[in-house]
Design an enzyme around this catalytic site. Structure first.
Site, PDB file in Angstrom:
ATOM      1  N   ASP A 211       6.667 -43.487  -4.040  1.00 12.09           N
ATOM      2  CA  ASP A 211       5.269 -43.892  -3.943  1.00 12.09           C
ATOM      3  C   ASP A 211       5.032 -45.202  -4.692  1.00 12.09           C
ATOM      4  OD1 ASP A 211       2.193 -43.508  -3.990  1.00 12.09           O
ATOM      5  OD2 ASP A 211       2.890 -41.719  -2.934  1.00 12.09           O
ATOM      6  N   HIS A 244      -2.193 -44.238  -6.716  1.00 12.87           N
ATOM      7  CA  HIS A 244      -1.776 -43.292  -5.684  1.00 12.87           C
ATOM      8  C   HIS A 244      -0.560 -42.480  -6.131  1.00 12.87           C
ATOM      9  CE1 HIS A 244      -0.096 -42.078  -1.710  1.00 12.87           C
ATOM     10  NE2 HIS A 244      -1.345 -42.140  -1.280  1.00 12.87           N
ATOM     11  N   SER A 428      -2.014 -37.722   2.039  1.00 13.26           N
ATOM     12  CA  SER A 428      -1.229 -38.088   0.859  1.00 13.26           C
ATOM     13  C   SER A 428      -1.389 -37.066  -0.250  1.00 13.26           C
ATOM     14  CB  SER A 428      -1.675 -39.451   0.318  1.00 13.26           C
ATOM     15  OG  SER A 428      -1.015 -40.513   0.944  1.00 13.26           O
TER      16      SER A 428
END
Length: 478
Positions: A211, A244, A428
């Site tokens: 990620d 994220h 996600s």
């Protein structure tokens, strides 16, 4: 937010912060990019060559020299690691990741000859493709550029943050058998998946998160972030500036008792964390296939039982540069779990945005690879999220959704500079729930690879939603 040439994610999804939001200008509505795969995903100008299993290194070298004029080939072993091999790509013009059988060429003019060789019978090349660029599968991030698209949510959050506790889920209904909400002890996602009451913690399981990296100074992870590697050019550290990756790491493997004193949000709190930074630090992060494959091979070589990929390429068909490495990773014992995508906009479902065309969307790559576990998103009432992509194989292309997991109003960690914790939406956010659940099942059974895949899929909670949307159902902890 999409950075590919495919469909953009409609703005206006909820972003929930654990502190009052900054003052944000009121921008004009942002129109989405062209929808559907017809717009085409973005490419880098480099070439991906996939060799048949067990092709000798000498034959790979001679083939690339003969067909592409490559005189120097760097292997991940020769370079002392995958990150070093990527760094050598500019000088060597080609890098070979031996474990997964993939070569990346820093040129595209040899593409016709290589493709012709791949089409012929008996040669060592399986297929040749342009290198694609992946985007994140969340409904927005936490940087200022992202937050500009979420003024309404930020205004609401300012009021909700005043009580110093969890904000109720936006889609929450009155308490009932199919309604969940965050409590002082657990997030709603841990409750819905049964992780909150499981006797297993994932101890001994290795989970790789590919990620944007992780906040190395986050108090909730102190002492647990020792297995890290950046695969991004000119980025030496896995430090996450976007948020994220830190959010995904937290959902999959956050502590049972977070040092910050918040409720538990990690599914497998005792799993070993392996962080691979594959996205750059741009305001709209991008991940190159070469970086993702290098990170996946790194995860396989480190014996990771699970790899979580909350990323996507907006293309409605399997692409070999993801399908084949994921197949080989599964054979090696690493279960790859990937976000189905957020390219849908479903009327009648929570989160539908009437300003944009209604669509069921499609499962993006790499989730549409036949050996990747594709994850859909549901809310706290176990309703399908409007943005969650539908299985596209029902129309004869792409891939299928395999399972569903919590993906709306998911509370987890973010970099301290961005507020320490936040609640986000997206497939996600659903994906690391499944990664954590797989880690629990590995601990409970010792299963790996395809056997672990089967256990996760067979142990779901059925949902009253079409299997094209949620696969076999909502994942459940042992």
């Amino acid at each position: 937010m999409a950075v590919s040439g495919g469909p953009a994610k409609p703005p206006g999804r909820r972003v929930r912060l654990s502190a009052p939001p900054p003052t944000i200008p009121d921008p004009p509505p942002v129109r989405p990019e062209p929808t559907g795969s017809a717009a085409g995903p973005r490419t880098t100008g480099r070439t991906i060559v996939i060799f048949k299993t067990e092709t000798p290194k000498t034959e790979i070298r001679s083939t690339l020299n003969r067909l592409a004029g490559i005189n120097e080939l760097v292997t991940s072993a020769d370079a002392g690691g995958n990150a070093a091999a990527l760094a050598a790509l500019d000088d060597a013009k080609a890098v070979h990741f031996e474990r997964l059988g993939i070569a990346i060429l820093d040129k595209q003019d040899a593409l016709p000859g290589l493709m012709a060789a791949a089409a012929g019978a008996g040669g060592p090349i399986m297929t040749v493709e342009p290198e694609y660029i992946a985007h994140l599968c969340s409904q927005g991030g936490l940087s200022r550029d992202y937050l500009k698209g979420f003024r309404d949510a930020a205004a609401r959050l300012y009021d909700e943050a005043g009580n110093g506790d969890a904000a109720p889920a936006a889609s929450a209904a009155p308490a009932g058998p199919l309604a969940f909400a965050d409590t002082a002890q657990f997030t709603w996602g841990l409750q819905a998946t049964g992780a909150s009451v499981s006797r297993f913690t994932g101890r001994g399981a290795k989970v790789a998160i590919l990620d944007t990296g992780v906040d190395l100074q986050h108090r909730d992870f102190l002492g647990r972030l020792n297995n890290n590697s950046s695969f991004v050019e000119n980025v030496e550290t896995v430090q996450d500036i976007h948020g994220h990756g830190t959010h995904c790491v937290g959902t999959a493997c956050g502590s049972a008792r977070p040092a910050t004193g918040v409720r538990r949000y990690g599914v497998a709190p005792d799993a070993q964390i392996y962080v691979a930074k594959v996205f750059n630090d741009a305001p709209r992060p991008e991940a190159l296939t070469a970086d993702v494959i290098a990170a996946l091979e790194w995860a396989v070589e480190n014996g990771c039982h699970v790899a979580s990929l909350s990323l996507g390429v907006a293309i409605d068909q399997e692409i070999e540069q993801y399908r084949e490495p994921i197949r080989r990773a599964l054979l090696a014992g690493t279960l790859v779990i990937a976000a189905a995508g957020n390219n849908a906009n479903r009327p009648g479902l929570p989160g539908f945005d009437s300003r944009y065309p209604a669509t069921n969307g499609f499962v993006e790559a790499p989730a549409n690879a036949s050996d990747a576990m594709a994850v859909a998103a549901v809310d706290a009432q176990l309703r399908l999220a409007a943005f969650s992509s539908r299985s596209s194989r029902v129309t004869g292309a792409g891939g299928i959704v395999n399972v569903a997991a919590p993906g709306v109003n998911v509370f987890s960690s973010v970099p301290t500079a961005l507020g320490t914790h936040a609640a986000l939406d997206g497939t996600s956010m659903a994906t690391p729930h499944v990664a954590g659940i797989a880690a629990l099942w590995h601990r409970a059974t010792g299963l790996t690879g395809a056997a672990l895949w089967a256990k996760v899929v067979q142990s779901v909670r059925p949902l009253d939603i079409a299997s094209a949307d949620v696969g076999s159902g909502l994942v459940q902890a042992p």
